[in-house]
Write a protein that holds these residues in place. Structure first.
Motif, PDB file in Angstrom:
ATOM      1  N   ALA A  54       0.858  -1.182   0.000  1.00 31.93           N
ATOM      2  CA  ALA A  54       0.000   0.000   0.000  1.00 31.93           C
ATOM      3  C   ALA A  54       0.896   1.235   0.000  1.00 31.93           C
ATOM      4  CB  ALA A  54      -0.906   0.006   1.232  1.00 31.93           C
ATOM      5  N   LEU A  55       0.590   2.166  -0.881  1.00 30.34           N
ATOM      6  CA  LEU A  55       1.297   3.444  -0.950  1.00 30.34           C
ATOM      7  C   LEU A  55       0.285   4.545  -0.657  1.00 30.34           C
ATOM      8  CD1 LEU A  55       3.620   5.361  -1.581  1.00 30.34           C
ATOM      9  CD2 LEU A  55       3.133   5.011  -4.028  1.00 30.34           C
ATOM     10  N   ARG A  56       0.368   5.079   0.554  1.00 31.44           N
ATOM     11  CA  ARG A  56      -0.571   6.120   0.983  1.00 31.44           C
ATOM     12  C   ARG A  56      -0.077   7.475   0.498  1.00 31.44           C
ATOM     13  NH1 ARG A  56       0.842   2.547   5.160  1.00 31.44           N
ATOM     14  NH2 ARG A  56      -0.740   0.930   5.302  1.00 31.44           N
ATOM     15  N   HIS A  57      -0.974   8.232  -0.087  1.00 29.19           N
ATOM     16  CA  HIS A  57      -0.605   9.498  -0.719  1.00 29.19           C
ATOM     17  C   HIS A  57      -0.295  10.581   0.305  1.00 29.19           C
ATOM     18  CE1 HIS A  57      -3.021   8.277  -4.580  1.00 29.19           C
ATOM     19  NE2 HIS A  57      -2.334   7.274  -4.073  1.00 29.19           N
ATOM     20  N   THR A  58      -0.918  10.520   1.470  1.00 28.18           N
ATOM     21  CA  THR A  58      -0.706  11.472   2.553  1.00 28.18           C
ATOM     22  C   THR A  58      -0.757  10.692   3.867  1.00 28.18           C
ATOM     23  OG1 THR A  58      -3.070  11.964   2.728  1.00 28.18           O
ATOM     24  CG2 THR A  58      -1.749  13.428   1.326  1.00 28.18           C
ATOM     25  N   LEU A  59      -0.488  11.394   4.947  1.00 26.87           N
ATOM     26  CA  LEU A  59      -0.550  10.782   6.271  1.00 26.87           C
ATOM     27  C   LEU A  59      -1.604  11.462   7.122  1.00 26.87           C
ATOM     28  CD1 LEU A  59       3.279  10.547   7.090  1.00 26.87           C
ATOM     29  CD2 LEU A  59       1.793   8.739   6.209  1.00 26.87           C
ATOM     30  N   ASN A  60      -2.367  10.664   7.872  1.00 27.61           N
ATOM     31  CA  ASN A  60      -3.209  11.217   8.926  1.00 27.61           C
ATOM     32  C   ASN A  60      -2.450  10.987  10.246  1.00 27.61           C
ATOM     33  OD1 ASN A  60      -3.632   8.496   9.601  1.00 27.61           O
ATOM     34  ND2 ASN A  60      -5.642   8.415   8.621  1.00 27.61           N
ATOM     35  N   ASP A  61      -3.048  11.325  11.368  1.00 24.11           N
ATOM     36  CA  ASP A  61      -2.344  11.191  12.642  1.00 24.11           C
ATOM     37  C   ASP A  61      -1.907   9.747  12.908  1.00 24.11           C
ATOM     38  OD1 ASP A  61      -2.606  13.899  13.100  1.00 24.11           O
ATOM     39  OD2 ASP A  61      -4.353  13.688  14.422  1.00 24.11           O
ATOM     40  N   PHE A  62      -2.814   8.788  12.681  1.00 19.16           N
ATOM     41  CA  PHE A  62      -2.465   7.389  12.924  1.00 19.16           C
ATOM     42  C   PHE A  62      -1.314   6.940  12.028  1.00 19.16           C
ATOM     43  CE2 PHE A  62      -2.780   2.966  11.576  1.00 19.16           C
ATOM     44  CZ  PHE A  62      -2.541   2.333  12.779  1.00 19.16           C
ATOM     45  N   LEU A  63      -1.397   7.259  10.742  1.00 22.16           N
ATOM     46  CA  LEU A  63      -0.351   6.832   9.816  1.00 22.16           C
ATOM     47  C   LEU A  63       0.986   7.482  10.143  1.00 22.16           C
ATOM     48  CD1 LEU A  63      -2.384   6.834   6.493  1.00 22.16           C
ATOM     49  CD2 LEU A  63      -1.631   4.841   7.812  1.00 22.16           C
ATOM     50  N   PHE A  64       0.965   8.729  10.625  1.00 20.73           N
ATOM     51  CA  PHE A  64       2.204   9.400  11.015  1.00 20.73           C
ATOM     52  C   PHE A  64       2.858   8.685  12.199  1.00 20.73           C
ATOM     53  CE2 PHE A  64       4.691  12.564  13.345  1.00 20.73           C
ATOM     54  CZ  PHE A  64       5.581  12.937  12.348  1.00 20.73           C
ATOM     55  N   GLU A  65       2.059   8.199  13.101  1.00 20.08           N
ATOM     56  CA  GLU A  65       2.586   7.522  14.288  1.00 20.08           C
ATOM     57  C   GLU A  65       2.904   6.050  14.033  1.00 20.08           C
ATOM     58  OE1 GLU A  65       3.342   8.776  17.366  1.00 20.08           O
ATOM     59  OE2 GLU A  65       2.930  10.751  16.532  1.00 20.08           O
ATOM     60  N   GLN A  66       2.061   5.356  13.285  1.00 23.00           N
ATOM     61  CA  GLN A  66       2.141   3.901  13.212  1.00 23.00           C
ATOM     62  C   GLN A  66       2.338   3.319  11.810  1.00 23.00           C
ATOM     63  OE1 GLN A  66       1.328   1.464  15.869  1.00 23.00           O
ATOM     64  NE2 GLN A  66       1.796   3.147  17.243  1.00 23.00           N
ATOM     65  N   GLY A  67       1.551   3.758  10.837  1.00 17.06           N
ATOM     66  CA  GLY A  67       1.485   3.044   9.563  1.00 17.06           C
ATOM     67  C   GLY A  67       2.405   3.516   8.470  1.00 17.06           C
ATOM     68  N   GLY A  68       2.685   4.812   8.429  1.00 14.34           N
ATOM     69  CA  GLY A  68       3.562   5.347   7.397  1.00 14.34           C
ATOM     70  C   GLY A  68       2.910   5.477   6.033  1.00 14.34           C
ATOM     71  N   GLU A 124      14.270   6.977  12.548  1.00 16.61           N
ATOM     72  CA  GLU A 124      14.045   8.219  13.288  1.00 16.61           C
ATOM     73  C   GLU A 124      13.826   7.913  14.765  1.00 16.61           C
ATOM     74  OE1 GLU A 124      11.595  12.169  12.500  1.00 16.61           O
ATOM     75  OE2 GLU A 124      10.255  10.471  12.913  1.00 16.61           O
ATOM     76  N   ASP A 125      12.871   7.029  15.066  1.00 15.09           N
ATOM     77  CA  ASP A 125      12.580   6.678  16.443  1.00 15.09           C
ATOM     78  C   ASP A 125      11.648   5.478  16.471  1.00 15.09           C
ATOM     79  OD1 ASP A 125      10.032   7.690  15.807  1.00 15.09           O
ATOM     80  OD2 ASP A 125      10.244   9.488  17.033  1.00 15.09           O
ATOM     81  N   THR A 126      11.320   5.043  17.676  1.00 14.67           N
ATOM     82  CA  THR A 126      10.368   3.953  17.872  1.00 14.67           C
ATOM     83  C   THR A 126       9.234   4.490  18.729  1.00 14.67           C
ATOM     84  OG1 THR A 126      12.112   2.298  17.725  1.00 14.67           O
ATOM     85  CG2 THR A 126      10.055   1.614  18.785  1.00 14.67           C
ATOM     86  N   ARG A 127       8.004   4.283  18.254  1.00 18.79           N
ATOM     87  CA  ARG A 127       6.815   4.742  18.964  1.00 18.79           C
ATOM     88  C   ARG A 127       5.823   3.593  19.021  1.00 18.79           C
ATOM     89  NH1 ARG A 127       5.786  10.657  16.070  1.00 18.79           N
ATOM     90  NH2 ARG A 127       7.977  11.308  16.143  1.00 18.79           N
ATOM     91  N   SER A 128       5.346   3.321  20.215  1.00 17.59           N
ATOM     92  CA  SER A 128       4.344   2.262  20.397  1.00 17.59           C
ATOM     93  C   SER A 128       4.762   0.967  19.710  1.00 17.59           C
ATOM     94  CB  SER A 128       2.975   2.722  19.883  1.00 17.59           C
ATOM     95  OG  SER A 128       2.574   3.892  20.547  1.00 17.59           O
ATOM     96  N   ASP A 129       5.992   0.558  19.918  1.00 16.86           N
ATOM     97  CA  ASP A 129       6.539  -0.684  19.360  1.00 16.86           C
ATOM     98  C   ASP A 129       6.633  -0.681  17.835  1.00 16.86           C
ATOM     99  OD1 ASP A 129       6.915  -1.845  21.897  1.00 16.86           O
ATOM    100  OD2 ASP A 129       4.822  -2.476  21.944  1.00 16.86           O
ATOM    101  N   LYS A 130       6.655   0.505  17.214  1.00 19.42           N
ATOM    102  CA  LYS A 130       6.850   0.623  15.766  1.00 19.42           C
ATOM    103  C   LYS A 130       8.131   1.404  15.500  1.00 19.42           C
ATOM    104  CE  LYS A 130       2.991  -1.128  14.096  1.00 19.42           C
ATOM    105  NZ  LYS A 130       2.967  -2.266  13.214  1.00 19.42           N
ATOM    106  N   ARG A 131       9.030   0.801  14.734  1.00 19.50           N
ATOM    107  CA  ARG A 131      10.222   1.513  14.278  1.00 19.50           C
ATOM    108  C   ARG A 131       9.798   2.411  13.119  1.00 19.50           C
ATOM    109  NH1 ARG A 131      15.106  -0.201  15.917  1.00 19.50           N
ATOM    110  NH2 ARG A 131      16.090   0.531  14.007  1.00 19.50           N
ATOM    111  N   ARG A 132      10.210   3.671  13.140  1.00 21.58           N
ATOM    112  CA  ARG A 132       9.831   4.648  12.115  1.00 21.58           C
ATOM    113  C   ARG A 132      11.069   5.064  11.329  1.00 21.58           C
ATOM    114  NH1 ARG A 132       8.488   9.202  13.797  1.00 21.58           N
ATOM    115  NH2 ARG A 132       6.764   9.733  12.429  1.00 21.58           N
TER     116      ARG A 132
END
Length: 175
Positions: A85-99, A157-165
């Motif tokens: 999946a290639l998301r065109h933009t990010l919402n709050d959840f995608l910024f934190e978790q999904g990318g 960049e960092d790890t948030r809620s068990d997700k490496r970003r």
């Protein structure tokens, strides 16, 4: 090119692919929450139509959803080996978790380079969408995915809620 747009003619392949995942994570598939296709030809067709609609920027999406281009990862023989999946933009959840990019490769076809090839192509397609860089995440304990992201230029960049970003440049000259 390892990425193909969803098509209606792959229903038997779909059943085989889903069976291979055996209830495991289907990142990049368009399955989320209760949004899962019914495992019938009609359910499959409805799912493919939904995936294609989410990529159409002329269609207004429900609140909380972002436009997303879905792809099937295929091998040199056009066998279906995974989802992206290639998301065109990010919402709050995608910024934190999904990318911007999520993907998964069927268990029987892992460790063959499919995720690497698909992610590299997805980064090029992200550039075509106007993104200078893409956020890619993986579970903190998913060493294979972390290596794949890093091999495609992802910088942790960092790890948030068990997700490496990770952030990755979308143009090859910047990777």
């Amino acid at each position: 090119m390892p990425l193909r747009f969803p098509s209606l003619d792959r229903y038997p392949d779909f059943l085989d692919l889903i069976a291979d995942f055996d209830g495991g994570s289907l990142d990049g598939s368009g399955f989320w929450g209760d949004h899962r296709p019914v495992l019938t030809p009609e359910g499959y067709r409805a799912w493919v139509a939904t995936l294609l609609a989410e990529g159409n920027t002329e269609i207004e999406l429900p609140a909380g959803r972002v436009h997303c281009s879905y792809f099937w990862i295929t091998d040199a023989d056009d066998a279906w080996v995974g989802f992206l999946a290639l998301r065109h933009t990010l919402n709050d959840f995608l910024f934190e978790q999904g990318g911007h990019i999520g993907y998964s490769v069927r268990p029987s076809r892992r460790r063959e380079g499919h995720a690497h090839s698909a992610l590299r192509e997805a980064l090029t397609r992200a550039a075509d969408l106007g993104l200078d860089r893409a956020l890619i995440t993986c579970d903190d304990d998913n060493v294979a995915s972390a290596r794949t992201i890093e091999s495609c230029g992802g910088v942790w960049e960092d790890t948030r809620s068990d997700k490496r970003r990770y952030w990755a440049a979308t143009t090859p000259s910047d990777r």
